[in-house]
Design a protein around this motif. Structure first.
Motif, PDB file in Angstrom:
ATOM      1  N   ARG A 194      -0.072  12.001  -9.984  1.00 20.14           N
ATOM      2  CA  ARG A 194      -0.774  13.271  -9.798  1.00 20.14           C
ATOM      3  C   ARG A 194       0.186  14.431 -10.090  1.00 20.14           C
ATOM      4  N   ALA A 195       1.407  14.325  -9.565  1.00 20.54           N
ATOM      5  CA  ALA A 195       2.407  15.383  -9.782  1.00 20.54           C
ATOM      6  C   ALA A 195       2.747  15.528 -11.265  1.00 20.54           C
TER       7      ALA A 195
ATOM      8  N   ALA B 244       0.805  -1.229   0.000  1.00 22.24           N
ATOM      9  CA  ALA B 244       0.000   0.000   0.000  1.00 22.24           C
ATOM     10  C   ALA B 244       0.842   1.285   0.000  1.00 22.24           C
ATOM     11  N   PRO B 245       1.900   1.397   0.812  1.00 20.73           N
ATOM     12  CA  PRO B 245       2.687   2.640   0.790  1.00 20.73           C
ATOM     13  C   PRO B 245       3.333   2.907  -0.572  1.00 20.73           C
ATOM     14  N   ARG B 246       3.840   1.860  -1.202  1.00 17.52           N
ATOM     15  CA  ARG B 246       4.450   2.044  -2.533  1.00 17.52           C
ATOM     16  C   ARG B 246       3.405   2.447  -3.559  1.00 17.52           C
ATOM     17  N   ARG B 247       2.216   1.868  -3.411  1.00 22.21           N
ATOM     18  CA  ARG B 247       1.145   2.202  -4.359  1.00 22.21           C
ATOM     19  C   ARG B 247       0.721   3.661  -4.183  1.00 22.21           C
ATOM     20  N   ALA B 248       0.654   4.112  -2.925  1.00 25.15           N
ATOM     21  CA  ALA B 248       0.295   5.511  -2.659  1.00 25.15           C
ATOM     22  C   ALA B 248       1.348   6.450  -3.248  1.00 25.15           C
ATOM     23  N   ALA B 249       2.617   6.068  -3.143  1.00 28.59           N
ATOM     24  CA  ALA B 249       3.690   6.908  -3.696  1.00 28.59           C
ATOM     25  C   ALA B 249       3.585   6.963  -5.219  1.00 28.59           C
TER      26      ALA B 249
ATOM     27  N   VAL C 265      -9.875   8.402 -11.389  1.00 31.99           N
ATOM     28  CA  VAL C 265      -8.793   7.577 -11.941  1.00 31.99           C
ATOM     29  C   VAL C 265      -7.748   7.309 -10.853  1.00 31.99           C
ATOM     30  N   LEU C 266      -7.374   8.364 -10.129  1.00 34.63           N
ATOM     31  CA  LEU C 266      -6.335   8.222  -9.094  1.00 34.63           C
ATOM     32  C   LEU C 266      -6.811   7.276  -7.988  1.00 34.63           C
TER      33      LEU C 266
ATOM     34  N   ALA D 186      -3.018   8.531 -17.752  1.00 31.84           N
ATOM     35  CA  ALA D 186      -3.273   9.621 -18.705  1.00 31.84           C
ATOM     36  C   ALA D 186      -4.246   9.175 -19.794  1.00 31.84           C
ATOM     37  N   MET D 187      -4.088   7.935 -20.273  1.00 29.44           N
ATOM     38  CA  MET D 187      -4.994   7.430 -21.315  1.00 29.44           C
ATOM     39  C   MET D 187      -6.409   7.276 -20.758  1.00 29.44           C
ATOM     40  N   THR D 188      -6.484   6.782 -19.536  1.00 24.86           N
ATOM     41  CA  THR D 188      -7.800   6.579 -18.924  1.00 24.86           C
ATOM     42  C   THR D 188      -8.476   7.927 -18.691  1.00 24.86           C
ATOM     43  N   GLU D 189      -7.715   8.890 -18.180  1.00 24.08           N
ATOM     44  CA  GLU D 189      -8.267  10.234 -17.946  1.00 24.08           C
ATOM     45  C   GLU D 189      -8.812  10.819 -19.251  1.00 24.08           C
ATOM     46  N   ALA D 190      -8.088  10.576 -20.347  1.00 24.78           N
ATOM     47  CA  ALA D 190      -8.483  11.130 -21.647  1.00 24.78           C
ATOM     48  C   ALA D 190      -9.831  10.579 -22.124  1.00 24.78           C
ATOM     49  N   LEU D 191     -10.233   9.417 -21.610  1.00 25.45           N
ATOM     50  CA  LEU D 191     -11.530   8.837 -22.003  1.00 25.45           C
ATOM     51  C   LEU D 191     -12.695   9.515 -21.286  1.00 25.45           C
TER      52      LEU D 191
END
Ligand code: SAH
Length: 219
Positions: free
Chosen positions: A21-22, A10-15, A30-31, A73-78
């Motif tokens: 996001r950055a 979980a910590p690695r996934r959050a990072a 999506v995030l 980014a691809m998912t956001e674009a949909l």
């Protein structure tokens, strides 16, 4: 694997999600989906340690699981709202399809290599992702029997937009696809407006080739 054993990631996934996001992905849905989805379960066992780095990884048969930023980014674009029927071409590991499944009503994903499709189907079942249907076929012809689709995402690099995919996109629908040569492509987002495909270039990218009747020749 137990939920506890999964929690250590979980910590690695959050990072990973903070980095995405950055890098500019702002769609909170999506995030959130990517913050919950265990990417380590989609990569080969010996590469699990690298599962939350922002890179593509080999998944066998010369194919790759896409870079997390690219998936985001691809998912956001949909611009998915939750009601859509989505078609993905190039199941690969199944990770991109699993992200889509958390954001849309139904996902149809197509892979040309049966071994990869089988492994992806096992992962979908293990994770209880029952709104995904995985097909083994040449995705460049789309899935006419299930068309039209509200959104289409192509996870492999195409020489041009396959005509059947444009035809199977619903009015108002979005198609996200890397188009270009074998060594570099440009990611495009198309919208179908009044029956016409309106395209917009997003950024350069690099994908494995889309091989098929309306893609690159095999070999
Ligand atoms: N979305 C995948 C990325 C897979 S890489 C993931 O999240 O892991 C691209 C995949 O497209 C490869 O598995 C490749 O075999 C597949 N592919 C290439 N041409 C195809 C075609 N015509 N139809 C279906 N799948 C295809």
């Amino acid at each position: 694997m137990t939920a506890d054993a999964d929690d250590q990631w979980a910590p690695r996934r959050a990072a990973m999600v903070s980095l995405i996001r950055a890098m500019g992905v702002r769609d909170q849905r999506v995030l959130s989906v990517m913050a919950a989805l265990p990417r380590h379960r989609f990569v080969p066992g010996n590469l699990r340690d690298a599962a939350y780095e922002d890179g593509a990884l080999p998944i066998g048969l010369g194919q790759t699981i896409s870079q997390p930023y690219m998936v985001a980014a691809m998912t956001e674009a949909l611009a998915l709202t939750g009601t859509e029927r989505v078609l993905e071409i190039g199941t690969g590991s199944g990770y991109q399809a699993a992200v889509l499944a958390g954001l849309a009503r139904e996902v149809v994903t197509v892979e040309r290599l049966p071994e990869l499709a089988d492994r992806a189907r096992m992962r979908f079942a293990e994770l209880g992702l029952n709104n995904i249907t995985a097909h083994v076929a040449d995705g460049t012809v789309g899935v006419p029997a299930l068309a039209p689709f509200d959104a289409i995402l192509v996870s492999a690099g195409a020489p041009a937009v396959p005509e059947p995919l444009a035809a199977q996109l619903a009015e108002g629908g979005r198609l996200v696809i890397p188009v270009g040569g074998p060594r570099v492509q440009t990611l495009y987002r198309y919208r179908k407006e009044d029956g016409e495909m309106k395209g917009e270039a997003l950024f350069d990218c690099l994908f494995v080739p889309l091989v098929g009747r309306h893609g690159w020749p095999a070999g």
